[in-house]
Scaffold this active site. Structure first.
Site, mmCIF file in Angstrom:
data_model
loop_
_atom_site.group_PDB
_atom_site.id
_atom_site.type_symbol
_atom_site.label_atom_id
_atom_site.label_comp_id
_atom_site.label_asym_id
_atom_site.label_seq_id
_atom_site.Cartn_x
_atom_site.Cartn_y
_atom_site.Cartn_z
ATOM 1 N N TYR A 110 22.652 -2.392 -67.195
ATOM 2 C CA TYR A 110 23.129 -1.700 -67.466
ATOM 3 C C TYR A 110 23.735 -1.541 -65.660
ATOM 4 O O TYR A 110 22.636 -1.605 -64.395
ATOM 5 C CB TYR A 110 22.154 -0.518 -67.039
ATOM 6 C CG TYR A 110 23.054 0.800 -67.239
ATOM 7 C CD1 TYR A 110 23.239 1.502 -68.552
ATOM 8 C CD2 TYR A 110 22.820 1.751 -66.286
ATOM 9 C CE1 TYR A 110 23.799 1.943 -69.179
ATOM 10 C CE2 TYR A 110 23.466 3.347 -66.516
ATOM 11 C CZ TYR A 110 24.538 3.710 -67.747
ATOM 12 O OH TYR A 110 25.124 4.543 -67.770
ATOM 13 N N GLN A 169 22.875 5.657 -75.105
ATOM 14 C CA GLN A 169 23.555 5.592 -76.169
ATOM 15 C C GLN A 169 23.447 3.700 -75.989
ATOM 16 O O GLN A 169 23.868 3.269 -76.349
ATOM 17 C CB GLN A 169 25.125 6.140 -76.193
ATOM 18 C CG GLN A 169 26.546 6.065 -75.122
ATOM 19 C CD GLN A 169 26.329 7.280 -74.223
ATOM 20 O OE1 GLN A 169 25.202 8.055 -74.916
ATOM 21 N NE2 GLN A 169 26.848 7.399 -74.086
ATOM 22 N N THR A 225 17.469 7.158 -55.243
ATOM 23 C CA THR A 225 16.818 6.370 -53.874
ATOM 24 C C THR A 225 16.418 6.779 -52.802
ATOM 25 O O THR A 225 16.248 7.811 -52.468
ATOM 26 C CB THR A 225 18.361 5.773 -53.455
ATOM 27 O OG1 THR A 225 17.582 4.330 -52.535
ATOM 28 C CG2 THR A 225 19.208 6.482 -53.340
ATOM 29 N N GLN A 239 22.147 6.707 -46.554
ATOM 30 C CA GLN A 239 20.818 7.036 -47.699
ATOM 31 C C GLN A 239 21.660 8.585 -48.228
ATOM 32 O O GLN A 239 21.257 9.192 -49.586
ATOM 33 C CB GLN A 239 19.306 6.853 -47.301
ATOM 34 C CG GLN A 239 18.555 6.875 -48.371
ATOM 35 C CD GLN A 239 18.119 5.814 -49.380
ATOM 36 O OE1 GLN A 239 19.247 4.206 -48.876
ATOM 37 N NE2 GLN A 239 17.888 5.489 -50.361
ATOM 38 N N HIS A 298 24.042 9.315 -50.919
ATOM 39 C CA HIS A 298 23.783 8.854 -52.389
ATOM 40 C C HIS A 298 23.714 9.678 -53.450
ATOM 41 O O HIS A 298 24.418 9.517 -54.581
ATOM 42 C CB HIS A 298 22.813 7.447 -52.388
ATOM 43 C CG HIS A 298 22.431 6.343 -52.248
ATOM 44 N ND1 HIS A 298 23.295 5.427 -52.086
ATOM 45 C CD2 HIS A 298 22.026 5.595 -51.514
ATOM 46 C CE1 HIS A 298 23.110 4.310 -52.285
ATOM 47 N NE2 HIS A 298 21.887 3.738 -51.786
ATOM 48 N N GLU A 302 11.138 2.750 -51.477
ATOM 49 C CA GLU A 302 11.935 1.441 -51.909
ATOM 50 C C GLU A 302 12.433 0.731 -50.728
ATOM 51 O O GLU A 302 12.259 -0.411 -50.111
ATOM 52 C CB GLU A 302 13.224 2.373 -52.577
ATOM 53 C CG GLU A 302 14.243 1.667 -53.509
ATOM 54 C CD GLU A 302 15.771 2.063 -53.632
ATOM 55 O OE1 GLU A 302 16.366 1.670 -54.571
ATOM 56 O OE2 GLU A 302 15.624 3.599 -53.020
ATOM 57 N N HIS A 303 13.199 1.948 -49.654
ATOM 58 C CA HIS A 303 13.384 0.758 -48.827
ATOM 59 C C HIS A 303 12.567 1.317 -47.002
ATOM 60 O O HIS A 303 12.376 1.804 -46.935
ATOM 61 C CB HIS A 303 15.158 1.136 -47.968
ATOM 62 C CG HIS A 303 15.399 0.546 -49.442
ATOM 63 N ND1 HIS A 303 16.897 1.970 -49.953
ATOM 64 C CD2 HIS A 303 16.147 -0.364 -49.913
ATOM 65 C CE1 HIS A 303 16.771 1.510 -50.955
ATOM 66 N NE2 HIS A 303 17.297 -0.301 -50.400
ATOM 67 N N ASP A 356 21.717 -3.396 -49.488
ATOM 68 C CA ASP A 356 22.437 -2.757 -50.377
ATOM 69 C C ASP A 356 24.069 -3.709 -51.458
ATOM 70 O O ASP A 356 24.192 -3.778 -52.508
ATOM 71 C CB ASP A 356 23.333 -1.355 -50.151
ATOM 72 C CG ASP A 356 22.620 0.197 -50.225
ATOM 73 O OD1 ASP A 356 21.775 -0.291 -51.054
ATOM 74 O OD2 ASP A 356 22.687 0.699 -49.684
ATOM 75 N N GLU A 359 -19.492 -13.064 -80.691
ATOM 76 C CA GLU A 359 -18.912 -11.820 -81.180
ATOM 77 C C GLU A 359 -18.428 -11.639 -82.038
ATOM 78 O O GLU A 359 -17.985 -10.757 -82.729
ATOM 79 C CB GLU A 359 -17.457 -12.424 -80.028
ATOM 80 C CG GLU A 359 -16.534 -12.104 -79.042
ATOM 81 C CD GLU A 359 -15.247 -12.839 -78.962
ATOM 82 O OE1 GLU A 359 -14.668 -13.382 -79.361
ATOM 83 O OE2 GLU A 359 -15.167 -12.775 -77.163
ATOM 84 N N HIS A 383 -13.845 -17.574 -86.596
ATOM 85 C CA HIS A 383 -13.827 -18.910 -84.908
ATOM 86 C C HIS A 383 -15.243 -20.020 -85.152
ATOM 87 O O HIS A 383 -14.816 -21.359 -84.795
ATOM 88 C CB HIS A 383 -13.748 -17.855 -83.833
ATOM 89 C CG HIS A 383 -12.728 -17.062 -84.064
ATOM 90 N ND1 HIS A 383 -12.554 -15.957 -85.017
ATOM 91 C CD2 HIS A 383 -11.949 -17.083 -82.456
ATOM 92 C CE1 HIS A 383 -11.580 -15.355 -84.552
ATOM 93 N NE2 HIS A 383 -10.802 -16.093 -82.959
#
Length: 590
Positions: free
Chosen positions: A272, A349, A395, A417, A420, A485-486, A519, A573, A578
């Protein structure tokens, strides 16, 4: 009034550095208003997403084109006007196709709205030398180091580590979809010739969902030289980095027989690529190329149609067949990454189509890539049906800087940053009050010249901050607790701090390893954990596109000897079948 607040460390712990799960935050009225316009009732975002997912699962392409029309503003073909309204949607006469785009459902809304979680900057990259001829497709070559491939002859020990066995090669001629070789063994066939329709009439699919690969190559060839050079360099660096990630199969033959681990690539992956207010070809490269290096059989991409601030594809390539606008750089990136299919689909979707499959969009084994609120909600609801790489929020970048840092550069990194998204988190931790004040002054100086100044200003005011710490040790402590994240180290001796960092998506060492390079072009994928998930999660990598299979091949003597212990554990068990199966092997095979 200052653009950004300067905090004491104690105050920052309870405010800007305190993590609050996004589901516990109040939902902006703009988002709820948009949902109400589309559904006719004020639903929670998760319920709105659930309705879209159910509809696509039940009605396939018909649901895709109707939701795309309502949410992304893509008008359906004339014969569709008489069809029924999607279930759960308020009937209207006629639907308001144009206004739906800003509703905040599915496709991220305008940059000033909280749901625009882009995850990557949108500006172009230029001024770098192109490594090879523009007309030559990428050659990932060394992907073989992933250890994904076929074994050797049956009569000899398998060669799991051989470089040539990965099945990952360079794509075929530009006029046909890339042939990565390894796809054949996965059971996933390649798509038909890019220049021919995909049997739309026979299958009843909507022609404008899929963009043919001939248009990708045409877009790549039309790019200005500097953009094509930069795209090529970024693609090559991303591939080179990911080839070095060790994912080898291994087999250990010993007295008891053979044990091992086999690495196998996924058959089909969906990527995506978010849209919103910026075209993000970098996001396509950063997700699709690691998949190719891993040897994934088929890579498909979904990205929202239309983008108000990005160059459009020329109508001679898309307009005549009704294909929606996809930015030129996205199409060029699809060609350069060697993906198999590209669909003009955004929002929940798109996630539904890749998870469940429709007449046009094949179901995938795993969905990767960042997106907005509705993408995250959709991924949460389809996990289990398909694999998911992670759940990404707005982000974030955290700088640790000392008095040696350049305040202009630190301010520029914060602004990069902040532009964004209004929900982006630009943060600076420093023990130097002089640096803190100089950076605040530089922010005020640099902001007015930005194209997205309003967004950046909102991010700085609402989500940003400068934190004064007692020393660098406290800055590191706060950074580890925040798990950004960074994490950028703008200090005199950055390597002295690297060993102390436990939680971060990526560490950017020194003032010349600035986050913007990450990036676009440094090499590691910029798809990194957010919202504090760096405490347990990792950036997107080759490991996300393969699976491990355990190999157990014990000989008769070992099987008979180990059976007794297995039977003891089974009886403990209460699993008598088994125990019986093990007991049958407790026979002298000699």
């Amino acid at each position: 009034m200052s653009l950004i607040k300067i905090y004491a460390a104690a105050e920052a712990r309870d405010t800007i550095l305190r993590r609050v799960p996004w589901e516990d935050q109040a939902m902006p009225a703009r988002v709820l208003d948009g949902i109400e316009r589309i559904f006719g009732e004020r639903l929670a975002p998760a319920e709105a997403v659930a309705r879209i997912l159910r509809d696509v699962r039940e009605r396939g392409d018909a649901a895709l084109r109707e939701w795309s029309a309502r949410i992304d503003g893509a008008p359906p073909p004339p014969q569709l006007w008489g069809e029924s309204v999607p279930p759960g949607v308020a009937a209207s006469s006629p639907p308001d196709w144009g206004g739906a785009a800003s509703s905040g459902v599915g496709r991220p809304g305008p940059a000033s709205s909280p749901q625009d979680w882009a995850g990557a900057a949108s500006s172009g990259v230029s001024g770098v030398e192109r490594p090879g001829p523009a007309s030559s497709p990428p050659n990932w070559g060394g992907a073989a180091s992933s250890g994904v491939g076929r074994s050797g002859p049956a009569s000899s020990p398998p060669n799991w580590g051989g470089a040539a066995s990965s099945g990952v090669g360079r794509p075929g001629p530009a006029s046909s979809p890339p042939n990565w070789g390894g796809a054949a063994s996965s059971g996933v066939g390649r798509s038909g010739p890019a220049s021919s329709p995909q049997d739309w009439g026979d299958r009843g699919a909507f022609p404008s969902l899929e963009i043919p690969s001939a248009a990708w190559r045409a877009a790549y060839d039309r790019l200005p030289d500097d953009q094509r050079v930069a795209l090529d360099l970024a693609a090559d660096r991303i591939a080179t980095f990911h080839r070095k990630q060790p994912m080898d199969s291994w087999v250990d033959a010993g007295p008891d027989g053979t044990l091992g681990q086999l690495i196998r690539p996924l058959d089909r992956v969906g990527v995506y690529v978010p849209g919103g207010t910026a075209a993000l070809p970098s996001s396509l490269l950063m997700a699709a190329i690691p998949a190719r290096v891993a040897g994934v059989g088929q890579v498909i991409v979904c990205t929202p149609p239309g983008n108000p601030v990005s160059p459009r594809s020329e109508t001679r390539f898309l307009g005549e067949t009704g294909f929606p606008d996809i930015p030129e750089l996205i199409l060029a990136a699809a060609y350069r990454a060697g993906v198999d299919r590209l669909f003009a689909l955004g929002g929940a979707q798109a996630i539904a189509a890749m998870a469940y499959g429709t007449e046009s969009v094949p179901a995938v084994d795993k969905i990767v890539g960042a997106g907005g609120l509705f993408i995250t909600l959709a991924k949460r609801q389809v996990i289990g049906r398909v694999g998911i790489d992670g759940f990404y929020g707005p982000t974030e970048t955290l700088l640790i800087a000392d008095e040696a840092a350049d305040p202009a550069w630190a301010a520029a990194d914060l602004l990069a940053q902040a532009e964004h998204d209004v929900l982006a988190s630009p943060l600076l931790l420093t023990p130097s009050r002089a640096l803190a004040e100089a950076v605040a002054a530089q922010l005020a100086c640099q902001l007015p010249g930005l194209s997205r100044a309003e967004i950046a200003a909102a991010s700085l005011a609402d989500r940003g901050g400068i934190v004064l710490t007692a020393d660098l040790a406290e800055a590191v402590e706060l950074a580890n607790a925040y798990a950004p994240e960074h994490l950028c180290l703008l200090v005199r001796d950055p390597w002295a701090l690297v060993g102390q960092i436990r939680h971060a998506g990526g560490i950017f060492v020194g003032e010349y390893s600035f986050e913007v390079l990450g990036d676009y072009i440094a090499g590691p994928s910029h798809v990194m954990p957010t919202e504090g998930s760096a405490r347990y999660a990792s950036p997107l990598s080759v490991a996300d596109f393969v699976k491990r299979i355990s190999l157990i091949a014990l000989n008769a003597d070992a099987g008979a000897r180990l059976a007794a212990s297995a039977a003891v554990l089974a009886r403990g068990e209460g699993l008598t079948a088994h125990a019986a199966a093990a007991g049958m092997r407790e026979v002298d095979k000699g």
